[in-house]
Design an enzyme around this catalytic site. Structure first.
Site, short mmCIF file in Angstrom:
data_model
loop_
_atom_site.label_atom_id
_atom_site.label_comp_id
_atom_site.label_asym_id
_atom_site.label_seq_id
_atom_site.Cartn_x
_atom_site.Cartn_y
_atom_site.Cartn_z
N GLU A 124 0.82 -1.22 0.00
CA GLU A 124 0.00 0.00 0.00
C GLU A 124 0.85 1.27 0.00
O GLU A 124 0.37 2.35 0.32
CB GLU A 124 -0.96 0.03 1.20
CG GLU A 124 -1.63 -1.28 1.54
CD GLU A 124 -2.58 -1.79 0.46
OE1 GLU A 124 -2.70 -1.14 -0.58
OE2 GLU A 124 -3.21 -2.84 0.67
N ASP A 158 -1.28 -1.38 -10.22
CA ASP A 158 -1.53 -2.79 -9.96
C ASP A 158 -1.52 -3.54 -11.28
O ASP A 158 -2.17 -3.12 -12.25
CB ASP A 158 -2.88 -2.98 -9.29
CG ASP A 158 -2.91 -2.52 -7.84
OD1 ASP A 158 -1.84 -2.57 -7.20
OD2 ASP A 158 -3.98 -2.13 -7.35
#
Length: 484
Positions: A188, A327
């Site tokens: 994250e 991602d």
């Protein structure tokens, strides 16, 4: 040709542990969709570049928990079955839609894609992901970066558990591919001041933060604090052209709509059409329209990168760096056309005079600025910790803190104990950052809470001797509780 500057593409590949934990709509289905639509085509793209002799194409992050799933014999077998069902669904779609030429051809194209994916799995992937990954690293096509075992939000971990998760994760990657990564994608992009010292102790040389952590000055890498550890910041001006909290290329009207399903065949037959258009009213997906739009978006992105590099060079008086990071699952799974877009930009950027390389290559090219002190940060909402430490997940944060205290109270003996190893394995699965993210974002929140609770309860049950040693969740066979 004069270099316009340097561009680094960084892809972060991660899913929480999903085998044996439900199938639809969340669970193994999530794994198989990402595998079929993102991991297979992205790896095929990279193997194509390797065959062309291309080096330092991009930096690829693969979390240990994802690698474990893509190497797992159960996952390989059940994914093969899923691909067979995909073929059958596509054949059924072609029959069901035989009176609608555009949709009938879409069904046929899906069947061809399913056959190709099956052949790919049966040949290139038959021994799992790690042999493929190692070949790409050995060929220097990619720079591989790793991370902690199960993708925990590191700022909320006790320093001893944080060190254990990171060291064990890097060791796991080293065992799988024969190379221990020198860089990580911090889960994250979570950072707390002082974490660079733990990185240095674990042998980590570089990591990712989000652009605001560097107050937007991402034109060079920076050493952090008084350490030699280097951070790279995502350039949001460029990155958000593709995908941002509000907009980006995948939302274009001509692209395949991710959210609209034909449930009778388990396929997505529509194009986006318009954001205010109801699913039944969306137009059928037409690949030719999407391909035309894709060419425009490749050109737009290349123009955006070149413009950004020129502006930074004019401001700083030297060649600049742009890091775009996403991602991996965006490309193919969320954005159907994403893999083709990747291929397009990775070929077009060098033709436009941009040096395309890895994070390691950017340092070798001299893109290192002065030291920086980073604030507590992440790449989540608000760029702070609220997604993983906010009011909606306060109970989960408290449960995780209690779990960590119990974990640190475990006292292994001098010999390896498989019971303690399994207990630690369950604790690591409970501490995954995904569960809090899914609750805060209200994305399968019930599933996420259940997963966190199940692994926490199993941790206690295993320690008390109330639970036999199950094989299905023994994710990391080499995990050694004594290292805590």
């Amino acid at each position: 040709m004069t270099s316009e500057g340097t561009f680094c593409l960084v892809l972060h590949s991660h899913l929480p542990w999903l085998p044996h934990h439900g199938s639809w709509p969340v669970g193994e289905e999530w794994l198989y969709q990402a595998w079929a639509h993102s991991y297979l085509p992205v790896v095929e793209l990279l193997r194509r570049f390797a065959g062309e002799g291309r080096r330092d194409v991009l930096t690829l992050g693969v979390t240990p928990v994802l690698a474990a799933q893509l190497d797992d014999p159960y996952s390989l077998r059940t994914f093969h079955e899923w691909l067979g069902h995909w073929q059958l669904r596509a054949l059924h779609a072609s029959t069901l839609w035989r009176g609608q030429p555009v949709l009938r051809e879409l069904g046929a194209a899906e069947h061809r894609a399913a056959l190709h994916a099956t052949e790919d799995l049966e040949t290139q992937w038959r021994h799992g992901f790690s042999p493929i990954l190692r070949s790409l690293v050995d060929a220097a096509t990619i720079e591989l970066i790793g991370g902690p075992l199960t993708h925990p939000f590191q700022p909320l971990l006790d320093e001893r558990i944080r060190a254990f998760a990171l060291r064990s994760g890097l060791d796991d990657t080293g065992l799988r591919i024969g190379h221990r990564p020198a860089g990580i994608w911090a889960p994250e992009c979570g950072y707390a001041p002082g974490m660079e010292d733990g990185y240095a102790a674990a042998g980590v040389e570089r990591f990712l933060v989000d652009g605001p952590s560097l107050r937007g000055d991402t034109s060079a890498a920076r050493t952090v604090g008084s350490s030699d550890v280097v951070c790279f910041g995502r350039d949001l001006e460029v990155t958000y052209r593709v995908w941002s909290p509000k907009a980006g290329y995948p939302g274009h009207a001509n692209y395949r709509d991710f959210h609209t399903w034909a449930h009778e065949v388990g396929m997505k037959p529509s194009r986006v059409t318009g954001h205010q258009v109801a699913p039944p009213d969306k137009a059928p997906y037409e690949p030719a329209l999407a391909a035309d739009t894709l060419r425009l978006h490749v050109k737009d992105f290349v123009d955006t990168v070149v413009t950004r590099l020129r502006r930074l060079r004019a401001r700083n008086g030297k060649e600049a760096l742009v890091v775009a990071a996403y991602d991996t699952e965006l490309f193919g799974h969320w954005w159907h056309e994403g893999p083709a877009w990747l291929d397009g930009i990775l070929r077009a950027l060098p033709e436009a005079g941009v040096r395309v390389t890895t994070l390691r290559g950017a340092l070798e090219a001299g893109h290192l600025g002065p030291p920086v002190d980073l604030p507590a940060s992440s790449w989540g909402s608000g760029k702070d910790w609220r997604v993983w430490d906010g009011e909606q997940v306060a109970d989960m944060v408290e449960d995780n803190a209690a779990l960590q205290r119990r974990l640190l109270a475990v006292r292994p003996g001098p010999l390896r104990d498989p019971v303690l190893d399994l207990a630690v394995n369950e604790a690591m699965l409970a501490l995954s950052s995904d569960w809090a993210f899914m609750v805060t974002k209200d994305s399968a929140a019930d599933y996420a809470r259940r997963r966190a609770r199940v692994h926490t309860e199993r941790f206690g049950a295993v320690l008390r001797g109330e639970r036999p040693l199950p094989l299905e969740d023994r994710v990391f066979g080499q995990l050694d509780a004594r290292l805590l």
